[in-house]
Design a protein around this motif. Structure first.
Motif, mmCIF file in Angstrom:
data_model
loop_
_atom_site.group_PDB
_atom_site.id
_atom_site.type_symbol
_atom_site.label_atom_id
_atom_site.label_comp_id
_atom_site.label_asym_id
_atom_site.label_seq_id
_atom_site.Cartn_x
_atom_site.Cartn_y
_atom_site.Cartn_z
ATOM 1 N N LEU C 568 0.779 -1.129 0.090
ATOM 2 C CA LEU C 568 -0.031 -0.034 -0.139
ATOM 3 C C LEU C 568 0.765 1.315 0.239
ATOM 4 C CD1 LEU C 568 -2.774 1.231 0.100
ATOM 5 C CD2 LEU C 568 -2.591 1.146 2.759
ATOM 6 N N THR C 569 1.789 1.407 0.994
ATOM 7 C CA THR C 569 2.819 2.497 1.083
ATOM 8 C C THR C 569 3.518 2.588 -0.185
ATOM 9 O OG1 THR C 569 4.579 1.114 1.906
ATOM 10 C CG2 THR C 569 3.009 2.473 3.719
ATOM 11 N N ARG C 570 4.029 1.622 -0.668
ATOM 12 C CA ARG C 570 4.774 1.651 -2.072
ATOM 13 C C ARG C 570 4.010 2.448 -2.962
ATOM 14 N NH1 ARG C 570 8.708 -2.404 -1.159
ATOM 15 N NH2 ARG C 570 9.914 -1.315 0.337
ATOM 16 N N LEU C 572 1.207 4.080 -2.846
ATOM 17 C CA LEU C 572 0.888 5.335 -2.463
ATOM 18 C C LEU C 572 2.064 6.397 -2.998
ATOM 19 C CD1 LEU C 572 -1.201 5.565 0.763
ATOM 20 C CD2 LEU C 572 -1.822 6.056 -1.768
ATOM 21 N N VAL C 573 3.420 5.784 -2.428
ATOM 22 C CA VAL C 573 4.377 6.713 -2.907
ATOM 23 C C VAL C 573 4.568 7.194 -4.360
ATOM 24 C CG1 VAL C 573 6.945 6.743 -2.670
ATOM 25 C CG2 VAL C 573 5.707 5.886 -0.949
ATOM 26 N N VAL C 575 1.936 6.835 -6.473
ATOM 27 C CA VAL C 575 0.958 7.671 -6.855
ATOM 28 C C VAL C 575 1.107 9.278 -6.632
ATOM 29 C CG1 VAL C 575 -1.533 8.411 -6.122
ATOM 30 C CG2 VAL C 575 -1.095 6.221 -6.326
ATOM 31 N N ASP C 576 1.620 9.532 -5.361
ATOM 32 C CA ASP C 576 1.924 10.716 -4.904
ATOM 33 C C ASP C 576 2.914 11.151 -5.857
ATOM 34 O OD1 ASP C 576 1.640 12.701 -2.837
ATOM 35 O OD2 ASP C 576 3.849 12.602 -2.436
ATOM 36 N N VAL C 580 -0.265 12.660 -8.119
ATOM 37 C CA VAL C 580 -0.876 14.039 -7.507
ATOM 38 C C VAL C 580 0.295 15.034 -8.021
ATOM 39 C CG1 VAL C 580 -1.085 15.268 -5.304
ATOM 40 C CG2 VAL C 580 -1.550 12.743 -5.583
ATOM 41 N N ASP C 581 1.519 14.564 -7.915
ATOM 42 C CA ASP C 581 2.558 15.602 -8.422
ATOM 43 C C ASP C 581 2.487 15.635 -10.054
ATOM 44 O OD1 ASP C 581 4.460 17.626 -7.972
ATOM 45 O OD2 ASP C 581 5.980 16.234 -7.714
#
Lengths: 99, 549, 630, 477
Positions: C568-570, C572-573, C575-576, C580-581
């Motif tokens: 999940l964190t991977r 999300l990183v 995605v971020d 998002v960026d």
């Protein structure tokens, strides 16, 4: 005959001049087209003055001629100097600066 | 209409006129213009009679003195209340002497003075054959690279003609925003345009580009003025007069409408509208609004940088002055016709200028596009169609012109072997090389970007506020967006100067003489003063925001 | 008198501060200081205790308010203490056992250069634990609650250079945090429901609130209890926590901290009484854990892990009892105390064994140690008898009462719970006997350790032995004392008490208990007592293997939370960074591209420019006319 | 000084100063502080000295020619400039004045980030310079865009209200003399909120923060997150709620959701970071989520909590970040993977780092706990679900903090870190007071709450909100 026709003529001349500016490559010719446009204006002025029955238009016409003359002086000076530098009077050759 | 009627008109017109009243000219009130014109003529004589080595100094002195005097005259008139209470039309209705006119004339004169300083700068290039050189060709007429030119250089010729030319241009600019009839408008336009065409052509370095700029500027300028003139003709046809007052009254129908002779041939409003559109085009061309802007980058780039600065500042001021007067004095009755059109122009100008500037690589072209974007912001203020709109535009013009001249003056300082190093890549790491110059330029850029505490912000805020007040909220939003876009490339330059490594073959920063230093200092001071404490000047602009009809 | 309460906490807190900030100059004296202050706290406790005995049953509770901790609008949290019989019991247990373990540690940690810090942490723990049991509102309790969490984190991970220890510490803290979530939500619920979270006002207002809310609060409290007291499903950390030094295991993970959950539930008795559903869940959790722990305990070869399993199961007993309501609260506490004695004793014994065996923990590598460390053998043995509930020893009384109460719950539930508790008793007997036999009986199966040192089993130093003896005494006598000294009456004012009526007679229950105990012991003897014990563990049945792996519960956690979380964190990183960026950079790029394209229009040809002007004018005219037209 | 003359019981705004500035824009140089302002001014005044002290050598010239240009005094001048602007913006009660400061403070920040990069970077100097200027530009553009949109709103506000004075407008709105069309108010609110949300930063406008904090020197990173960003949250509390109560209420649900996303998302992404400073940055994003949540929970607890949170988060992040900075400057790497077993070689450093971390995961007894719990309670009172979701944040916080601590400080000692010295006197001097403050405010926050409370009540009354009453009390009524 109806002076309005002169207006049409003026408009026509103006358009021709404008078209010339857009089409022709030779700087001199382009410049002549501009002069043509100015003279079209003169014709319009005179016509209107005729219609309105006041003389302003005709006077303005004289001003315009003077201005046009001045323009010729300046314009030819520039164009000639460019011609001497490049040996060409084509406006398209003068495109060092772009983008 | 019958040929009979025409005939009768003709005859009445042809009646011998009893006596022509001698025109009555208020010389004192025209003094600013007259002083500059006089000085121009004198300096032509100087060119003719003063020996070569004396010319430079006498010309510089003459021009500066004349401009100073002109400014004094402007201030005197303003103090005399001609800006507010005694404002009226002078010279048989040809010239208006009122607040906006005086304010703009004052701005133009001041800007011109600092601009002339940059004209006179002779320290930037190393002396050539023992002669100090300025940024103008030794002999403009000589073919680039020809023996003749070399000879001229050897002889240490300099084109001191630039000073009379500049003076004539300034005179024209002074008349332009004050012109109160279309004919004066047209003549003034030509009077300041023609010298500028020439000034563009006389750069010392990169002469081919300089001449090319001149050609382009000249041809397009002439083209546009032809449109302007035709527009004038149509308006004359519509109103039977070229005087602003008369046209205005015809427009709002307070005096008998156009001659029935025209009424039946073409919808006379068509005359009015088409004519108006063409005149507008002529002015927008000078302003450098999209889509009449395309000359700007090329000319700004090609022209000698001092001239660029002068054009960018003074021409804009004059042209916007004329635009304001036209829209507010001649066509107030037409507001609902021109506003939407101007909306469109303003929007495309703001966005177009900002967007295209992003990918520019030449500092002068960059500034050219930024000036286009700023023209857009100014248009937003013009559209407000309220007194606050006028004053905001006046203020903006004052603030902007000094930032611009200052910025271009800095550009003249950054040089390498080929003259000014205008390519952005050359500016990399300038902040490391000479922090001061970089910092100053950064200030100007921030002002352009409209960061608070610079004049750019005060101006932008005033204009947007006026626009919002005038019910142009959407314009404000667009303006905000485009300033965001614009901010990007200003910031890019700052990054380049401060945060990137200097190139090995980077440019050197010339140490200017007192003249350019004065110009730049003036720019910085005005920028900061108008940014931090703009109140006084806003008051000025407010008082000056009433046009005389 | 009440002013002493602050001192109670203050003494160890001071110790912690001095020892942790003191720096190297305290290295030689530090441990004495720490022990002294713990002892001081114990003395104060005794003083208060005596004073309390002197009072009537009803006015025994003491209050002390220091200052308002968090005053915001209606949200008022006081730094205030409440010492009543329940707290008193805990205080005595904590300070008493705590002091003994301090003494023990002096010997146990002798060769550790960071001993000073160890004592600092111990003191910190004691202080936090006292705060927990002395707080007069839930928020302050939460303070202590997290405080002991921190102390346990520090102590489990005391040997930080061992990655396993560091991981275990982290795991313990995070799993506990999940429980803490429950506690803080419970507090929020209380605040929104009652507008306060002070024990007194919440508990007496608890009849006004809707049962739904109370159930919610109860369940949240239970979640908290599960975290601290290692109940299913949050039990996974306790096994790993054995990475800590043995005294820590004895004090924190056997005697005191892990019982905080029980304290919480008993403390919130009124809420649970009003929320039967919550109570039921509590009993279920208790029952499940009881068996779970016991089964795990049977399979472990690591002596400490075996004991950890046993701890789990014993606490299961307490929770279950607490879930029974007024009939159980008292016995929950009673078992808690007795368990405190014997389990601590057992751990210290285990520690002493490891001390003698080069820190070997695998019971398969022990054997026949009774000759070499007799005292340890005896004390451990007494503890053993206590836990399996040998008649007359402490475990017997407390456990027997719980089983009885379980039956007394009545209805099917009663029967089920009773059966479970009995089964649990049997298994307890089994695995404890197993431990006993593998460690102290049979022939020696010692192996040289990593450096190849033959272990030379020997009795531990006095500082370690004495506490063991004292605890042994406690585990022998404790139950009887409580049974006959009226412990019930002592706690009754706080927790309330009513006699449960078991469907079968108390005597029968007792008999059954003894019976199953004997069975368990017998089984274990048959399996480990007669034949030799293989040094390498046999593959064992499916259940055994599962039990060795904590019944796969850890694997489940790992698969779901650790692995899943990592992914999940991977993602999300990613995605971020890209989404998002990316959107922003994308717009920027788009504008740039547009700019590049528009730029091309500027092709340097004057005629093109003229065209644009001409077109522009045309548009201008058209627009103007259009405006007039519309 | 300000504290000395500020008495909590007194009027809403105290020490009011008021001079005409740009009459023409109706702009006044109007200052005044309420409790919230005082608290934050205190924070700023408290932190800056430590930041300066911590950054003592960061701006020293390097030998390498590439970084020749590092005017040390310029570094501190810029920091002080920022401090001045921040404090003024906490005091400004004139919207325009506030806006000016809000924008102007970008420039020095921009140069601080871009001009004085962290030397502990991965890759070559050029590479680092590029990343740095990218971060700086990103910072500036994000905030500039936000600011410009706010500018539009500011102008709009002027058009509607006719002046810029916060006090006057709020008054006018309260006594109904100033009507605002619902849609107008909402648009203006969004304009303001957007700018503040960028500054704060709120998901999804946060991506500039990690870059900026990663690339800037540690003190500057602290300056950004601990001080400058607070202006955003502060402004939400003072301007958004004060000027547009209705619109605020209208927008609350959306904002609460975004805040929740920030909390969880920030924490999760933090867990996945490889770079210490970026990790702290994402942790901060999560915390800003809490602050915003508290503000828009519209309860006394929530807003007081949010205000305390601003202060506490400032201190705790400062502590954690600065220690991290000391660590990084020793080893010359920001990558978590490059560390291990530091605890063994530098126990004091590890200890302070741990305390900072525990503060970040808001352990009771340390200041952040108080504020975080208040926020949670305040939120829960109005939006129970949101409260519960936010509570998961405390678990995640434990996760990223302890994972970070475990990977860097514990375990076998890595070769590279074997030689690391422990904290020096100067560094200890920086960290110790911060930790002291953390503990003090954690055990005895009363002084702060007393200051903050009245101000919050005013805000609550501006938005005409009352705390929800306990359920069973209502039942009793």
């Amino acid at each position: 005959m109806n002076p309005v026709n002169y207006l049409y003529l003026a408009a026509l001349l103006f358009t021709i001049g404008a078209a010339g500016v857009l089409i022709r490559r030779n700087a001199i010719v382009v410049f002549m087209c501009v002069e043509l446009m100015l003279n079209a204006c003169n014709l319009a002025f005179v016509t209107f003055s005729r219609m309105h029955g006041n003389l302003d238009g005709q006077i303005i016409a004289f001003f315009t001629m003077v201005v046009a003359a001045a323009e010729v002086v300046v314009g030819l000076a520039i164009i000639v100097s460019v011609f001497r530098a490049r040996h060409s009077a084509s406006v398209d050759d003068a495109s060092l600066m772009k983008l | 209409m019958s040929s009979m009627a025409v005939h009768s008109m003709w005859t009445t017109a042809a009646e011998p006129i009893a006596k022509i009243p001698a025109p009555h000219i208020e010389y004192t009130q025209l003094s600013p213009v007259l002083i500059v014109l006089g000085a121009a003529i004198v300096s032509v004589l100087v060119e003719a009679f003063v020996p070569r080595k004396g010319r430079y100094h006498s010309q510089v002195f003459l021009s500066v003195a004349a401009l100073a005097a002109a400014f004094a005259a402007v201030v005197g008139l303003a103090a005399g209340g001609y800006g507010s209470t005694k404002a009226h039309i002078a010279a048989m209705g040809a010239i208006a002497v009122d607040g906006p006119a005086l304010f703009l004339q004052g701005t133009i004169v001041l800007a011109s003075i600092v601009a002339v300083f940059t004209f006179a700068e002779r320290r930037l290039d190393p002396a050539d054959h023992g002669h100090k050189v300025d940024s103008f060709a030794a002999e403009a007429a000589a073919v680039p690279g020809s023996d003749q030119e070399k000879a001229a250089v050897k002889a240490g010729f300099t084109t001191t003609e630039v000073f009379p030319l500049a003076l004539f241009a300034i005179a024209g600019m002074l008349v332009f925003p004050a012109a109160n009839d279309l004919l004066t408008l047209f003549v003034a336009l030509e009077v300041f345009s023609l010298p500028l065409y020439l000034l563009c052509a006389v750069a010392r370095r990169k002469r081919l580009m300089s001449q090319e700029a001149a050609v382009k500027y000249f041809l397009l300028g002439a083209f546009s003025s032809a449109f302007l003139l035709f527009g004038i003709a149509l308006l004359y046809g519509y109103a039977g007069s070229v005087s602003y007052a008369t046209i205005a009254r015809v427009v709002d129908g307070s005096i008998g409408s156009v001659d029935p002779a025209l009424a039946d041939t073409m919808g006379n409003d068509a005359l009015l509208l088409i004519g108006f559109a063409m005149v507008l085009m002529g002015l927008l061309f000078k302003v450098g609004a999209v889509p009449f802007h395309m000359w700007t980058p090329d000319v700004y780039q090609g022209a000698p940088t001092p001239v660029t600065g002068f054009m960018a500042a003074a021409t804009k001021v004059a042209a916007f002055g004329a635009l304001l007067r036209l829209l507010y004095v001649v066509l107030p009755g037409l507001t609902w016709d021109w506003r939407p059109v101007m909306w469109g122009v303003a929007i495309v100008t703001m966005l177009g200028g900002a967007v295209v500037a992003i990918t520019q690589t030449d500092i002068k072209r960059l500034l050219a596009y930024s000036s286009i974007a700023h023209a857009g912001f100014l248009l937003a203020g013009v559209i407000a169609a309220t007194p606050s709109g006028i004053s905001s535009v006046l203020f903006y013009l004052g603030a902007y012109s000094f930032v611009t001249i200052g910025a271009f003056a800095v550009v003249t300082l950054v040089r390498d072997a080929g003259g000014e190093a205008t390519h952005l890549s050359k500016w990399a790491g300038l902040g490391r090389r000479s922090p001061l110059v970089a910092a100053v330029f950064a200030v100007f850029l921030l002002a352009f970007a409209g960061i608070p505490l610079t004049s750019g912000f005060s101006g932008k805020f005033a204009v947007f506020k006026a626009a919002a007040d005038g019910g142009a909220g959407a314009l404000v939003v667009v303006g905000v967006i485009s300033s965001a876009i614009a901010a990007f490339f200003y910031v890019r330059v700052i990054v380049l100067m401060f945060f990137s490594e200097p190139k090995a073959d980077g440019p050197t920063v010339a140490v200017p003489s007192v003249l350019t230093s004065l110009t730049i200092t003036a720019g910085v001071v005005v920028t900061l003063v108008l940014g931090v404490a703009p109140q006084y000047f806003l008051d000025l602009a407010n008082q000056a925001s009433v046009f005389v009809r | 008198m009440e002013n002493l309460i602050a001192l109670l906490i203050g003494a160890p807190l001071l110790g912690a501060a001095v020892l942790l900030l003191g720096g190297r100059r305290l290295d030689r004296t530090g441990h004495w200081l720490g022990t002294l202050l713990a002892a001081a706290s114990f003395v104060i406790a005794l003083v208060l205790f005596v004073d309390m005995l002197g009072k009537g049953a009803e006015d025994r509770a003491l209050h002390q308010t220091l200052f308002t901790w968090i005053p915001v609008g209606t949200f008022q949290a006081d730094m205030a203490f409440q010492l009543d019989q329940l707290s008193m019991t805990f205080v005595l247990l904590i300070t008493g056992v705590g002091t003994l373990i301090h003494v023990y540690s002096i010997g146990y940690m002798e060769h550790d250069e960071r001993r000073r810090r160890f004592f600092g942490y111990l003191n910190l723990f004691v202080a936090a634990m006292l705060l927990l049991v002395l707080a007069d509102n839930y928020l302050l309790l939460y303070f202590g609650w997290e405080g002991v969490g921190l102390a346990s984190y520090l102590l489990i991970g005391f040997w930080q250079h061992k990655p396993s220890a560091a991981t275990a510490a982290k795991k313990a803290f995070i799993v506990n945090r999940v429980g803490d979530m429950g506690l803080s939500i419970a507090i929020m619920l209380m605040f929104t429901t009652f507008g306060t979270f002070a024990f007194g006002r919440v508990l007496e207002a608890s009849d006004q609130a809707s049962e739904g809310k109370l159930t919610a609060i109860g369940l949240m409290l239970l979640l908290a209890a599960c975290g601290k007291s290692a109940q299913v499903p949050l039990q996974s950390w306790l096994g790993d926590a054995m990475e800590g030094p043995t005294p820590v295991s004895a004090l924190i993970h056997a005697a005191t901290m892990v019982t905080a959950g029980v304290y919480l539930i008993v403390r919130s008795a009124d809420i649970f009484n009003a929320a039967p559903d919550a109570q039921l869940v509590v009993t279920v959790v208790g029952a499940v854990t009881l068996l779970f722990g016991a089964i795990v305990g049977c399979a472990k070869d690591d002596i400490k892990k075996a004991l950890a399993g046993s701890t789990m199961s014993q606490i299961g007993y307490m929770i279950l009892a607490a879930g029974l309501g007024p009939i159980g609260y008292v016995f929950a506490i009673m078992h808690l105390v007795t368990h405190g004695f014997f389990k601590a004793g057992l751990f210290l014994g285990a520690g002493s064994v490891m001390h003698g065996m080069n820190d070997e923990v695998d019971m398969r590598k022990y054997g026949g140690l009774r000759k070499y460390m007799p005292v340890t053998f005896v004390t451990f043995g007494l503890g053993y008898l206590a836990i399996i509930g040998f008649p007359g020893l402490s475990g017997f009384f407390s456990k027997d009462k719980i089983i009885e109460a379980a039956f007394a719950k009545g209805g099917t539930e009663g029967w089920i719970l009773g059966a479970v508790t009995l089964l649990g008793a049997a298994i307890t007997a089994y695995y404890m006997t197993r431990v006993m036999l593998m460690t102290f009986f049979g022939e020696k199966r010692w192996q040289p350790d990593a450096e190849g040192h033959e272990p030379h089993p020997h009795e531990s130093p006095k500082s370690m032995v004495i506490p063991m003896i004292l605890l042994a005494v406690g585990s022998v006598g404790g139950g009887a004392v409580f049974e006959f000294s009226g412990f019930v009456e002592w706690l009754e004012p706080v927790t309330g008490f009513e006699h449960g009526h078991a469907p079968i007679s108390a005597a029968a229950v007792t008999a059954a208990t003894v019976a199953v105990m004997v069975i368990g012991v017998g089984l274990a003897y048959l399996q480990y007592g007669r034949g030799p014990v293989p040094v390498v563990a046999p593959r064992g049945s499916l259940l055994t293997r599962a039990a060795r792996r904590d019944l796969l519960q850890d694997d489940f956690n790992h698969a779901v939370f650790v692995t899943g979380g990592t992914h999940l964190t991977r993602s999300l990183v990613y995605v971020d960074h890209s989404l998002v960026d990316g959107v922003v950079n994308g717009t920027a790029a788009a504008v740039g591209g547009l700019s590049g394209r528009l730029r091309k229009l500027q092709n340097g040809y004057a005629r093109t420019y003229a065209v644009s002007m001409f077109g522009g004018t045309a548009v201008l005219i058209a627009a103007t006319l259009l405006m007039r037209a519309v | 000084m300000v504290f000395a003359r500020f008495e909590p019981g007194g009027d809403r705004y105290q020490l009011v100063e008021n001079h005409a500035w740009i009459k023409d824009f109706g702009v006044r140089y109007e200052l005044g502080v309420d409790g919230i302002g005082v608290a934050l001014i205190g924070l700023t005044a408290l932190l800056i000295p430590f930041i300066v002290l911590a950054g003592w050598h960061d701006a020293d010239p390097l030998e390498t020619a590439s970084k020749r240009w590092r005017p040390t005094q310029g570094f501190f001048a810029l920091i002080l400039m920022v401090e001045a602007m921040v404090i003024l913006s906490f005091e400004a009660t004139d919207v325009f004045l506030f806006y000016i400061l809000f924008e102007a403070m970008l420039i020095p920040m921009y140069f601080l980030i871009g001009g004085f990069g962290d030397r502990a970077h991965s890759g070559s100097d050029e590479n680092a310079a590029a990343q740095r200027s990218y971060a700086a530009v990103k910072f500036l553009l994000y905030n500039l865009v936000g600011g410009l949109i706010m500018l539009a709103a500011v102008i709009g506000l002027y058009v509607v209200a006719g002046n810029f004075s916060l006090t006057e407008i709020v008054e006018a709105r309260a006594n109904g003399s100033l009507e605002m069309a619902t849609s107008t108010e909402r648009w203006l609110f969004l304009g303001f909120f957007f700018a503040f949300a960028v500054k704060a930063p709120l998901w999804p406008l946060h991506t500039w923060l990690p870059n900026a904090m990663g690339e800037a020197t540690t003190p500057v990173a602290v300056l950004i997150t601990a001080v400058v960003d607070k202006v955003g949250t502060f402004a939400m509390l003072r301007f958004c709620l004060g000027l547009f109560p209705e619109a605020s209420k209208w927008a609350t649900p959306a904002i609460v959701v975004l805040a929740l996303i920030s909390i969880v998302y920030g924490a999760l992404v933090a867990v996945g970071q490889r770079d210490i400073k970026r990790l702290v940055a994402y942790a901060s994003i999560s915390h800003f989520g809490f602050i915003i949540l508290g503000i828009f929970a519209m309860t006394t607890q929530g807003q007081s909590g949010a205000t305390l949170y601003m202060v506490n988060h400032g201190v705790s992040t400062a502590a954690l970040m600065l220690v991290a900075g000391f660590l990084i400057s020793r080893r010359g790497s920001r990558l978590i993977a490059d560390y291990g077993g530091v605890q063994k070689v530098a126990p004091v450093l590890a200890g302070t780092f741990l305390i900072g971390g525990l503060a970040t995961l808001s352990l009771p007894g340390l200041a952040p706990f108080v504020s975080e719990f208040l926020v949670l309670v305040g939120t829960f009172a109005r939006y129970p679900v949101a409260g519960i979701v936010a509570t998961t944040g405390i678990v995640l916080a434990a996760l990223y903090t302890l994972v970070l601590y475990q990977r860097t400080m514990t375990g076998p000692v890595k070769e590279e870190v074997r030689a690391l010295p422990d904290l020096r006197a100067r560094e200890l001097l920086v960290v110790a007071p911060l930790i002291a403050v953390l503990i003090f405010l954690g055990v005895f926050p009363k002084p702060l709450t007393d200051v903050v409370d009245p101000a919050v009540r005013h805000t609550m009354s501006d938005v005409q909100q009352k705390d929800p009453q306990p359920q069973n009390v209502e039942a009793a009524k």
